[in-house]
Design a protein around this motif. Structure first.
Motif, PDB file in Angstrom:
ATOM      1  N   MET A  66       4.301  -7.718  -9.270  1.00 59.59           N
ATOM      2  CA  MET A  66       3.516  -6.727 -10.011  1.00 59.59           C
ATOM      3  C   MET A  66       4.404  -5.952 -10.979  1.00 59.59           C
ATOM      4  O   MET A  66       3.968  -5.017 -11.609  1.00 59.59           O
ATOM      5  CB  MET A  66       2.862  -5.732  -9.041  1.00 59.59           C
ATOM      6  CG  MET A  66       1.818  -6.294  -8.144  1.00 59.59           C
ATOM      7  SD  MET A  66       0.300  -6.742  -8.994  1.00 59.59           S
ATOM      8  CE  MET A  66      -0.427  -5.147  -9.334  1.00 59.59           C
ATOM      9  N   ILE A 126      -4.856 -16.850   4.901  1.00 58.70           N
ATOM     10  CA  ILE A 126      -4.030 -15.632   4.946  1.00 58.70           C
ATOM     11  C   ILE A 126      -4.496 -14.613   3.900  1.00 58.70           C
ATOM     12  O   ILE A 126      -3.763 -13.688   3.543  1.00 58.70           O
ATOM     13  CB  ILE A 126      -2.544 -15.946   4.740  1.00 58.70           C
ATOM     14  CG1 ILE A 126      -2.321 -16.672   3.405  1.00 58.70           C
ATOM     15  CG2 ILE A 126      -1.999 -16.776   5.908  1.00 58.70           C
ATOM     16  CD1 ILE A 126      -0.867 -16.718   2.979  1.00 58.70           C
ATOM     17  N   LEU A 127      -5.701 -14.818   3.343  1.00 54.35           N
ATOM     18  CA  LEU A 127      -6.316 -13.830   2.459  1.00 54.35           C
ATOM     19  C   LEU A 127      -5.435 -13.483   1.261  1.00 54.35           C
ATOM     20  O   LEU A 127      -5.201 -12.314   0.971  1.00 54.35           O
ATOM     21  CB  LEU A 127      -6.658 -12.564   3.265  1.00 54.35           C
ATOM     22  CG  LEU A 127      -7.591 -12.803   4.450  1.00 54.35           C
ATOM     23  CD1 LEU A 127      -7.659 -11.579   5.341  1.00 54.35           C
ATOM     24  CD2 LEU A 127      -8.987 -13.200   3.990  1.00 54.35           C
ATOM     25  N   GLY A 153       9.124  -9.090   8.251  1.00 57.65           N
ATOM     26  CA  GLY A 153       8.023  -8.324   8.822  1.00 57.65           C
ATOM     27  C   GLY A 153       6.684  -8.855   8.345  1.00 57.65           C
ATOM     28  O   GLY A 153       5.785  -9.128   9.144  1.00 57.65           O
ATOM     29  N   VAL A 154       6.570  -9.053   7.037  1.00 56.39           N
ATOM     30  CA  VAL A 154       5.301  -9.539   6.489  1.00 56.39           C
ATOM     31  C   VAL A 154       4.964 -10.898   7.089  1.00 56.39           C
ATOM     32  O   VAL A 154       3.841 -11.156   7.514  1.00 56.39           O
ATOM     33  CB  VAL A 154       5.376  -9.634   4.949  1.00 56.39           C
ATOM     34  CG1 VAL A 154       4.171 -10.376   4.400  1.00 56.39           C
ATOM     35  CG2 VAL A 154       5.478  -8.247   4.340  1.00 56.39           C
ATOM     36  N   VAL A 185      -2.099  -9.620  -7.940  1.00 58.71           N
ATOM     37  CA  VAL A 185      -2.827  -8.610  -7.166  1.00 58.71           C
ATOM     38  C   VAL A 185      -1.923  -7.875  -6.180  1.00 58.71           C
ATOM     39  O   VAL A 185      -2.301  -6.848  -5.639  1.00 58.71           O
ATOM     40  CB  VAL A 185      -4.000  -9.243  -6.382  1.00 58.71           C
ATOM     41  CG1 VAL A 185      -5.163  -9.525  -7.303  1.00 58.71           C
ATOM     42  CG2 VAL A 185      -3.552 -10.507  -5.675  1.00 58.71           C
ATOM     43  N   GLY A 186      -0.742  -8.433  -5.954  1.00 59.12           N
ATOM     44  CA  GLY A 186       0.216  -7.740  -5.093  1.00 59.12           C
ATOM     45  C   GLY A 186      -0.297  -7.470  -3.693  1.00 59.12           C
ATOM     46  O   GLY A 186      -0.073  -6.397  -3.133  1.00 59.12           O
ATOM     47  N   MET A 187      -1.008  -8.435  -3.113  1.00 55.43           N
ATOM     48  CA  MET A 187      -1.648  -8.212  -1.815  1.00 55.43           C
ATOM     49  C   MET A 187      -0.822  -8.648  -0.621  1.00 55.43           C
ATOM     50  O   MET A 187      -0.808  -7.981   0.396  1.00 55.43           O
ATOM     51  CB  MET A 187      -2.946  -9.012  -1.747  1.00 55.43           C
ATOM     52  CG  MET A 187      -4.040  -8.485  -2.590  1.00 55.43           C
ATOM     53  SD  MET A 187      -5.483  -9.516  -2.455  1.00 55.43           S
ATOM     54  CE  MET A 187      -5.920  -9.258  -0.742  1.00 55.43           C
ATOM     55  N   CYS A 188      -0.206  -9.813  -0.746  1.00 60.73           N
ATOM     56  CA  CYS A 188       0.377 -10.388   0.478  1.00 60.73           C
ATOM     57  C   CYS A 188       1.645  -9.656   0.885  1.00 60.73           C
ATOM     58  O   CYS A 188       2.021  -9.680   2.037  1.00 60.73           O
ATOM     59  CB  CYS A 188       0.646 -11.870   0.290  1.00 60.73           C
ATOM     60  SG  CYS A 188       2.092 -12.204  -0.712  1.00 60.73           S
ATOM     61  N   ARG A 189       2.275  -9.029  -0.085  1.00 63.97           N
ATOM     62  CA  ARG A 189       3.478  -8.215   0.129  1.00 63.97           C
ATOM     63  C   ARG A 189       4.692  -9.060   0.527  1.00 63.97           C
ATOM     64  O   ARG A 189       5.697  -8.523   0.986  1.00 63.97           O
ATOM     65  CB  ARG A 189       3.246  -7.122   1.184  1.00 63.97           C
ATOM     66  CG  ARG A 189       1.934  -6.413   1.078  1.00 63.97           C
ATOM     67  CD  ARG A 189       1.680  -5.811  -0.270  1.00 63.97           C
ATOM     68  NE  ARG A 189       2.506  -4.640  -0.547  1.00 63.97           N
ATOM     69  CZ  ARG A 189       2.549  -4.049  -1.741  1.00 63.97           C
ATOM     70  NH1 ARG A 189       1.858  -4.536  -2.744  1.00 63.97           N
ATOM     71  NH2 ARG A 189       3.301  -2.988  -1.921  1.00 63.97           N
ATOM     72  N   PRO A 212       6.865  -4.861  -4.941  1.00 57.93           N
ATOM     73  CA  PRO A 212       6.349  -6.220  -5.055  1.00 57.93           C
ATOM     74  C   PRO A 212       6.762  -6.822  -6.396  1.00 57.93           C
ATOM     75  O   PRO A 212       6.349  -6.332  -7.433  1.00 57.93           O
ATOM     76  CB  PRO A 212       4.830  -6.039  -4.977  1.00 57.93           C
ATOM     77  CG  PRO A 212       4.590  -4.639  -5.422  1.00 57.93           C
ATOM     78  CD  PRO A 212       5.811  -3.852  -5.057  1.00 57.93           C
ATOM     79  N   LEU A 264       8.126  -8.608  -1.669  1.00 60.63           N
ATOM     80  CA  LEU A 264       8.843  -7.334  -1.734  1.00 60.63           C
ATOM     81  C   LEU A 264      10.343  -7.580  -1.848  1.00 60.63           C
ATOM     82  O   LEU A 264      10.907  -8.383  -1.116  1.00 60.63           O
ATOM     83  CB  LEU A 264       8.567  -6.509  -0.474  1.00 60.63           C
ATOM     84  CG  LEU A 264       7.157  -5.933  -0.310  1.00 60.63           C
ATOM     85  CD1 LEU A 264       6.994  -5.348   1.084  1.00 60.63           C
ATOM     86  CD2 LEU A 264       6.888  -4.884  -1.373  1.00 60.63           C
ATOM     87  N   LEU A 278       3.691 -10.710  10.553  1.00 64.76           N
ATOM     88  CA  LEU A 278       2.322 -10.200  10.577  1.00 64.76           C
ATOM     89  C   LEU A 278       1.324 -11.243  10.078  1.00 64.76           C
ATOM     90  O   LEU A 278       0.201 -11.330  10.566  1.00 64.76           O
ATOM     91  CB  LEU A 278       2.228  -8.926   9.733  1.00 64.76           C
ATOM     92  CG  LEU A 278       2.977  -7.730  10.344  1.00 64.76           C
ATOM     93  CD1 LEU A 278       3.131  -6.613   9.334  1.00 64.76           C
ATOM     94  CD2 LEU A 278       2.259  -7.237  11.597  1.00 64.76           C
ATOM     95  N   LEU A 279       1.766 -12.082   9.127  1.00 62.43           N
ATOM     96  CA  LEU A 279       0.863 -13.137   8.644  1.00 62.43           C
ATOM     97  C   LEU A 279       0.611 -14.163   9.741  1.00 62.43           C
ATOM     98  O   LEU A 279      -0.435 -14.799   9.792  1.00 62.43           O
ATOM     99  CB  LEU A 279       1.463 -13.834   7.424  1.00 62.43           C
ATOM    100  CG  LEU A 279       1.287 -13.126   6.090  1.00 62.43           C
ATOM    101  CD1 LEU A 279       2.063 -13.853   5.006  1.00 62.43           C
ATOM    102  CD2 LEU A 279      -0.185 -13.039   5.714  1.00 62.43           C
TER     103      LEU A 279
END
Ligand SMILES: Cc1cc2nc3c(=O)[nH]c(=O)nc-3n(C[C@H](O)[C@H](O)[C@H](O)COP(=O)(O)O)c2cc1C
Ligand code: SF4
Ligand code: FES
Lengths: 437, 860, 194
Positions: free
Chosen positions: B88, B173-174, B110-111, B65-69, B85, B72, B114-115
């Motif tokens: 994907m 963390i969704l 960065g990700v 789903v390429g959500m958490c990023r 990503p 990258l 933010l998580l």
């Protein structure tokens, strides 16, 4: 200077939304004409017109239509009427005042590209537009313009009016498709999903903006060349702009690309008529909240894609928001960032967490609890969403919403840093306990 | 560039001597060139190339789903480097990837920052602490001290989303893993993202819990400590766990990791085996370690005695004793029986629970040492051993391969065969496998079936014959509830089908096994049809292959085919074919069985005819039980009880429904003096004066490989070495006797007559029931639904009864009262009752020996 | 129920009807009840959790009772520049409620909302999604008064559109079903140049 109106030509006619009035003013002639042509011929007219999409991305419609893979059926048309970009106010007018023009545009598009069903996705909050379009569709069905064997031909297509339910991100075309499938409006990653190839229900799907549709009848009726004869080298025809904010005469104006400048449309008497109370202009958003801001020195840039892009912003959704000299830029910046933070779909980490963080930092600054380190922090968080903070933006996210929140920050911090610092030094003096937000 | 590469490879193609270039797509990772199979995800390809890319949402068994990023990386496909990503993106020719560049690191840092801003960072009190990808990646990639001074997102601390799983939304963390699992893998989308943007959370619909048989998998795949399993919460910290890879003893042979601490099993985790369970487990199995660790486990042998604990043969209590006392009694009993009434007066029921090696040991003890063929691992609820042994076998891979066709003629895989359901569901939903259902009721797979026919009990043989035979005459009129048109459709589907795999079992305990055999017989007639036995008992497939069935000898062969060979190997074999469990219990009930051995069997609870089981246990002179627990039969009738070691406590191997043999490994020591079953068999043999020639599991495995027509080359070393197990037969050894070949079972009988006032009785099984093991797993014991009769709403309104009301079910044989449950998956004209549900024993209704049982439903 | 059937009939895939059906439910009850979501789940053949997942994503769906009249005051950038904050402040003061809460008589609730596409008419608001442009404090008070004494008539919350689309049986072209992989009737057999 008066130009020929293409999409707003019936706006003075308060009954244009009624079918007989529409017919009386040349309505559905393009459809009759198209039915005497082959689909390919109709498509070619639109190619020749090199009509740029009016939804924001500005991609040539005729080219996009050509992206449907051959021999994959059915193909769908989804018309994007989710207009929610702050400052944007054109699609709603087109839908309310001249709905049949949109319907005719949809029919022509379906005919030309072989699209077997059309979904007209209209933003849920626009109750009046919903009613006008519903009524228009019912009339058009009754008159045999829409549905089975249109005007006795073998051209048959249903146009389904679909209600949105309040989510800006659904304007993004892949989110629009997700939403139309009954899901949460979360964008799909492109590639692999380009709607023209893999769209609604995994089938080839053309997504076009309402205003884009509004241009099609003119193009088909008068020919692509007639359309291409208007406008500028890289932006043909006309464009509807909504000028709002601190101007004397806010309004929606259809202007010919290239011939008009920002100065004309903001200051000109037959347009927005200048800044209120004789104040001077401080900044303006040239193309919707996602666009980097322009200033006085950009006023003489013509309303035309290439030049605006080169100047470091975009015409985007045709929304010009003007701010006068008294505007509090920190508040304005926070206002726009708050919008994107609230509207993030939540799919990507950088947008979900980052935009909210940016909004909360700005809110804290406004609340008098800013810290000197906040300004660099704002930039660094922005970096994590849009590396390099360049234009056009690079992104760590799936769709451009996240990076859009960065534009106002980059603009405001670059130009009005002193205003931010003022807030912060103020709060320093007021010694407020750390993190008391 | 491309052309040159091609030119080279061609050149080398010509020069056979030249080394071929590695197959696949050339691409560059951190400056080095590698090759990946076309279509491989970049994130996997890089890992293969030794460059691990951090990830949270990506899971190789689910759609990206390429959500958490987090994944990258800087990728250059010719248009200059850009962040992409890697989960994907499929590898493409000449792709240049940098997993360590500045830009990559910055994006990942960065990700991660933010998580973490909204994450509670409560690692010290988190079950995941020590094995948490988020924690690990923060250590190795993340920035230090947080710059986030705002208040964190708050949610109510852990909420139960099912009976076994808790969700802590503050830690979440969704990543969409659990929610994708629920929809894509389990097919139970009962947990979902709710709300939007920064407020997004995972949750269930109010009052509608995530009651999936597979919910425990979400705990295993959660990359943080958001999902925790009730049976494991706060039990241990990963660093004081140690683990070993093994094979779970269910018919699928799911690969598992057993984790323990201080000699206590604390957790099973699924292992990603391509061939079998793809890392998934059913909760019933995942949490069954609770039974292994249960304090009701038997720790010493027991014999009859009085209430003061003194042994006395006519006492009505079971009292503890020593192995030597217990074994002496056993051996005396066996010798007496042999002397008085001959070896056939000894019978052994059960053994499906055992490892292959223990099964072999018991088969040899019974048939080679004692000399009785009255041996049956099944309890009248399966298929005849000789039928199963002679089926041409298929594999899961073949069944699930795109283009194949699967015919389902067994119980509901979702209820009975856990991960087989998951594999089949995936095959139908994603890989276009054609599923044809011939079942009395809808199953968990019906939604994905190409064709699903409701076959009334009794008709299956005729239906199978009609749709497999060429002549259309047999399809001219409806067969029971299957219309002529449906029959044609089914026949056409089969005629046009690719390779066919039939999942053959019993669709209802109330039907005579012969009916299923008729149906199997019909499909065995098709050239390219292969079978997977749909039997549900632990290692029942091993039991049949090891000869724990009348007439059978190890290696899917028979007394008459291989008697002499085994006489050579073992010294002797039974003189005559023996009885199956029904026969044994019948004989016992009429005093013809002196010693009845219950090898982990509970006929009182499991045999379709409880009255007969009761008589048998009452009448048999001596009942010996070998079991980890005291089950109802043991409590009622056992004279001698020998405590057996169970899964996790023994070494050995397991055989799944494909005939795939994979290793079972010991992790902890058995409680008290409990022993592996094979050791008990060997000990008894020795005391009977016979040495079976093995003193270890390895020696047994080697002996099996040496004597079995099926297991040539499948010796201890080979089993131990095979990652995905060994599917027997590996090789045919001409010097050994032939294995069973399918023998025509004769033409189907006329389907039983049916009067329209009564209902056909279907007795099915559900994932959770009152079985001994489930009953000893506190976390899931409560999940067995109370007994009820299930009918669809049409029948309910026809009878004028509604859900929850009490009715009387009457067959020719008996009548019982039970409550009504409305279930639309139940076919018209049938009444369905699950076997072994708390508070309701349906078996007394079953007319054992009759093809089917009809019941009447009256309101009371 | 008939309307629900109409809606369902317009989509090649049932699930697409989820959002329109949620609107319908909100129109009936003023907000979306759990029962409604369970019912919709049956109609479109998904689980209630999936319906809630979709429902909770969208601003317009309320899952608890709200004021009979929901006044959404736009605080998008254009309205912000022309005093939206003052208007919201005034509203809160005069009604004695905060954003997102309802007046004691259960009649009116106010909410600051993102751009409602009337930027040239700023500051503006919507009452149950009906527009009021260039709103002054006095104008606001008049509106509230009118709503209370009924002199201003606005359909009750949930009523999205009074006029609905109707597709007459005989005129319908029919859904383009996903399975049937055939070009439309008017499409030239030679792929018409595309
Ligand atoms: C965050 C986001 C919001 C968008 N919102 C809209 C919108 O409200 N209306 C619209 O027509 N296009 C919107 N777009 C652009 C669409 O994705 C798409 O490009 C457009 O509808 C295509 O139609 P066109 O080619 O006729 O412009 C949005 C894009 C993004 C990334
Ligand atoms: S960038 Fe934001 S809005 Fe766009 S997909 Fe990612 S989370 Fe959703
Ligand atoms: S692992 Fe690729 S985005 Fe999450």
């Amino acid at each position: 200077m008066t130009i020929e109106m293409i999409v707003t030509k019936r706006f003075d006619n308060l009954n244009a939304h009624e079918i007989d009035e529409y017919e009386a003013t040349g309505g559905y002639q393009a459809l009759r004409k198209a039915l005497t042509m082959t689909p390919a011929e109709v498509h070619d007219e639109v190619r020749t017109a090199s009509l740029l999409g009016r939804g924001g991305a500005g991609f040539p419609a005729g080219v996009k239509w050509g992206f449907c893979p051959p021999n994959v059926w059915p193909r769908y048309l989804v018309v994007n009427g989710d207009e929610s970009e702050p400052g944007t106010y054109k699609d709603r007018q087109l839908l309310e005042r001249d709905p049949h023009q949109i319907i005719e545009g949809c029919l022509l598009t379906c005919y030309a590209v072989g699209l077997s069903q059309c979904f007209l996705y209209i933003r849920g909050e626009m109750a009046h537009a919903q009613e006008r379009v519903a009524r228009a569709l019912n009339q058009a069905y009754a008159a045999g313009y829409v549905g089975k064997n249109i005007l006795g031909s073998d051209f048959s297509v249903d146009i389904v009016l679909h209600w949105g339910a309040g989510a800006y991100i659904v304007g993004e075309e892949t989110a629009l498709i997700e939403s139309l499938e009954g899901n949460r409006g979360m964008p799909r990653l492109k590639p692999p999903f380009f709607p023209a190839a893999v769209g609604l229900y995994g089938k080839p799907t053309i997504v076009n903006n309402v205003e884009t549709m509004a241009n099609i009848p003119f193009i088909v009726e008068r020919g692509g060349d007639a359309f291409a004869a208007m406008g500028a080298e890289n932006s043909k025809g006309t464009r509807v702009f909504a000028v709002s904010g601190h101007v004397n005469n806010p309004g929606v104006f259809e202007v010919e690309f290239g011939t008009t400048t920002f100065r004309d449309i903001i200051m000109g008497d037959d347009y927005a008529g200048g800044i209120r109370d004789g104040k001077s202009i401080k900044a303006y958003i040239p193309g919707g909240a996602s666009a980097p801001w322009f200033y006085e020195e950009h006023l003489d840039i013509p309303l035309e894609k290439t030049t605006v892009d080169q100047a470091g912003s975009m015409l985007g959704s045709g929304a010009i928001v003007v701010m006068d000299e008294d505007t509090d830029m920190v508040k304005a910046c926070h206002n726009v960032v708050r919008f994107f933070a609230r509207e993030s779909c939540g799919k990507c980490t950088p947008c979900r967490e980052g935009t909210t963080w940016l909004e909360r930092i700005l809110a804290r600054i406004l609340a008098g609890q800013g810290r000197p380190s906040d300004l660099s922090l704002l930039m660094e968080v922005s970096e994590n969403i849009s590396p390099g903070i360049a234009w056009p933006p690079r992104q760590t996210t799936i769709c451009p919403l996240g990076p859009s929140a960065v534009s106002p920050i980059a603009s405001a911090l670059e130009r009005f840093r002193d205003e931010f610092e003022a807030y912060i030094t103020l709060s320093d003096r007021r010694v407020i306990p750390v993190g008391a937000a | 560039m491309t052309d040159i590469a091609d030119a080279e490879s061609e050149a080398e193609g010509v020069e056979a001597t030249e080394p071929e270039p590695p197959p696949g797509v050339p691409f560059t990772v951190n400056g080095e060139q590698f090759y990946a199979e076309p279509g491989r995800m970049l994130i996997d390809a890089c890992e293969d190339a030794g460059a691990y890319i951090p990830r949270f949402c990506y899971h190789p068994r689910m759609k990206p789903v390429g959500m958490c990023r987090m994944c990258l990386v800087e990728v250059d496909t010719g248009r200059g480097p850009g962040l992409q990503p890697s989960c994907m993106l499929t590898v493409s020719e000449g792709m240049v990837v940098d997993t360590e560049s500045e830009a990559t690191k910055k994006a990942q840092d960065g990700v991660l920052e933010l998580l973490l801003i909204n994450h509670p960072l409560d690692c010290p009190v988190c079950d995941k602490g020590g094995e948490c990808p988020l924690q690990d990646q923060t250590m190795s990639y993340g920035p230090g001290e947080s710059r986030f001074v705002e208040e964190k997102r708050h949610f109510e601390k852990p909420i139960p989303i099912s009976d076994t799983v808790y969700l802590d939304r503050e830690r979440c963390i969704l990543c969409d893993r659990c929610t994708r699992f629920a929809k894509e893998v389990a097919g139970d989308p009962l947990i979902h993202f709710m709300d939007r943007g920064n407020q997004t959370q995972v949750n269930t619909f109010p009052e509608d819990p995530f009651s999936s048989y597979f919910s425990g998998n979400t705990v295993q795949i959660c990359p943080v400590g958001a999902l925790t399993a009730k049976p494991y919460r706060f039990k241990a910290r990963p660093w004081d766990l140690n683990e070993i890879e093994s094979t779970y003893p269910n018919p699928m042979g799911d690969r598992v990791t057993i984790q323990s601490s201080r000699n206590e099993v604390l957790r099973y985790l699924g292992v990603d085996s391509d061939a079998v369970n793809w890392s998934w487990l059913a909760d019933r199995d995942r949490f069954s370690f609770e039974a292994t660790m249960h304090d009701e486990r038997l720790t010493t042998p027991l014999v009859r005695g009085d209430s003061l604990g003194n042994a006395s043969d006519d006492g009505d209590e079971l009292v503890a004793t020593t192995w030597s006392v217990a074994l002496t009694k056993v051996v005396e009993a066996l010798e007496d029986a042999n002397n008085n009434a001959g070896p056939a007066s000894v019978a052994v029921i059960g053994g499906a629970r055992l490892t292959n090696e223990s099964q072999y040991a018991w088969a040899r003890l019974a048939k080679g040492v004692i000399g009785t063929d009255n041996v049956d691992a099944q309890l009248g609820d399966g298929l005849p051993g000789d039928v199963v042994a002679s089926l041409p076998r298929g594999t899961i891979e073949r069944a699930c391969a795109p283009g194949s066709t699967v015919v389902l003629m067994s119980g509901d895989p979702k209820e009975e065969l856990g991960t087989l359901y998951i594999r089949l569901r995936h095959a139908c939903a994603e890989d276009g496998v054609k599923l044809i259902e011939l079942t009395p009721n809808e199953t968990g797979l019906t939604r994905y079936a190409a064709l699903s026919a409701r076959v009334r009990p009794g008709d299956i043989g005729a239906v199978a014959a009609a749709i497999t035979s060429g002549d259309t005459a047999s399809r001219e009129k409806a067969i029971g509830s299957v219309s002529s048109a449906e029959l044609d459709e089914l026949a056409a589907a089969l005629a046009g089908a690719g390779p066919i795999t039939v999942i053959a079992g019993r669709t209802s305990l109330a039907d005579h096994a012969a009916l299923s055999v008729e149906a199997i017989n019909a499909f065995a007639g098709l050239d390219d049809a292969v079978f997977l036995p749909g039997l549900r008992r632990g290692n029942v497939n091993g039991a049949i292959d090891m000869g724990l069935a009348p007439e059978l000898l190890p290696g899917r062969t028979s007394l008459d085919a291989a008697g002499s060979w085994f006489a050579e190997q073992w010294g002797s074999v039974p003189a005559a074919p023996g009885l199956d469990t029904a026969g044994i219990l019948g004989a016992a009930a009429t005093g013809r069985i002196a010693v009845l051995v219950l090898l982990g069997a509970d006929p009182l609870a499991d045999f379709p005819d409880p009255e007969l089981a009761q008589q048998a246990l009452d009448t048999a002179d001596l009942v010996i039980a070998v079991d980890p627990f005291i089950n109802s039969s043991v409590a009622a009738a056992a004279d001698i009880v020998l405590p057996a070691a169970s899964f996790g406590e023994v070494d050995g191997s397991h055989t799944n429904l494909e005939g795939r043999i994979s290793p079972i490994r010991q992790k902890v020591t058995p409680p008290g003096t409990a022993r592996p079953d094979w050791m008990i068999a060997a000990e008894i043999a020795l005391r009977l004066g016979k040495d079976m020639g093995f003193a270890s599991v390895e020696e047994i495995a080697d002996q099996i490989a040496a004597v079995s027509p099926l297991h040539t080359d499948a010796d201890a070393a080979a089993i131990d070495a095979a990652i995905d197990g060994l599917v027997v037969p590996l090789v045919e050894d001409p010097s050994r006797p032939t294995r069973f070949a399918w023998r025509d079972q004769g033409a189907p009988e006329e389907p039983a007559s049916y009067d329209s006032y009564s209902y056909r009785l279907v007795v099915d099984r559900t994932m959770y029931d009152a079985g001994t093991q489930t009953a000893h797993c506190p976390s899931i014991a409560g999940l067995a639904p109370d007994g009820a009769v299930r009918i669809n709403s049409h029948e309910a309104s026809r009878l004028g009864i509604d859900a929850g009301s009490t009715v009387r079910l009457s067959s020719k044989r008996a009548s019982i009262e039970c409550t009504v449950r409305i279930d639309e998956r139940i076919a018209r004209g049938t009444a369905t009752v699950a076997h072994n549900h708390p508070g309701l024993d349906v078996r007394s209704l079953i007319e054992v020996g009759e093809p089917v049982t009809d019941v009447r439903i009256e309101t009371v | 129920m008939r309307i629900a059937a109409d809606i369902l009939s317009r989509y090649p895939v049932k699930k697409s009807a989820t959002i329109p059906l949620l609107h319908l439910a909100q129109e009936q009850d003023g907000y979306v009840t759990d029962e409604a979501m369970e019912h919709i789940a049956e109609l479109v053949e998904i689980t209630p959790a999936e319906v809630l997942g979709t429902c909770s994503f969208y601003e317009m769906f309320k899952r608890a009772p709200v004021g009979e009249y929901r006044i959404n005051i736009c605080h998008g950038i254009a309205c912000h520049l022309l005093g939206a904050d003052d208007l919201i402040h005034h509203a809160e003061e005069t009604l004695g409620v905060r954003q997102g809460t309802v007046t004691n008589d259960g009649k009116i609730s106010i909410e600051g909302v993102e751009c409602i596409a009337a930027c040239t008419e700023a500051p503006c608001l919507q009452v149950n999604y009906r527009y009021m442009n260039k709103v002054t404090n006095e104008g606001f008070d008049a509106l509230v008064g009118g709503l209370r004494d009924g002199s201003v008539s606005v359909p009750k919350h949930g009523t999205l559109a009074i006029a609905r689309q109707q597709i007459p049986e005989d005129k319908a072209a029919g859904n383009a079903m996903v399975e049937e992989n055939t070009p439309p009737a008017w499409w030239p057999t030679d792929e018409g140049g595309d």
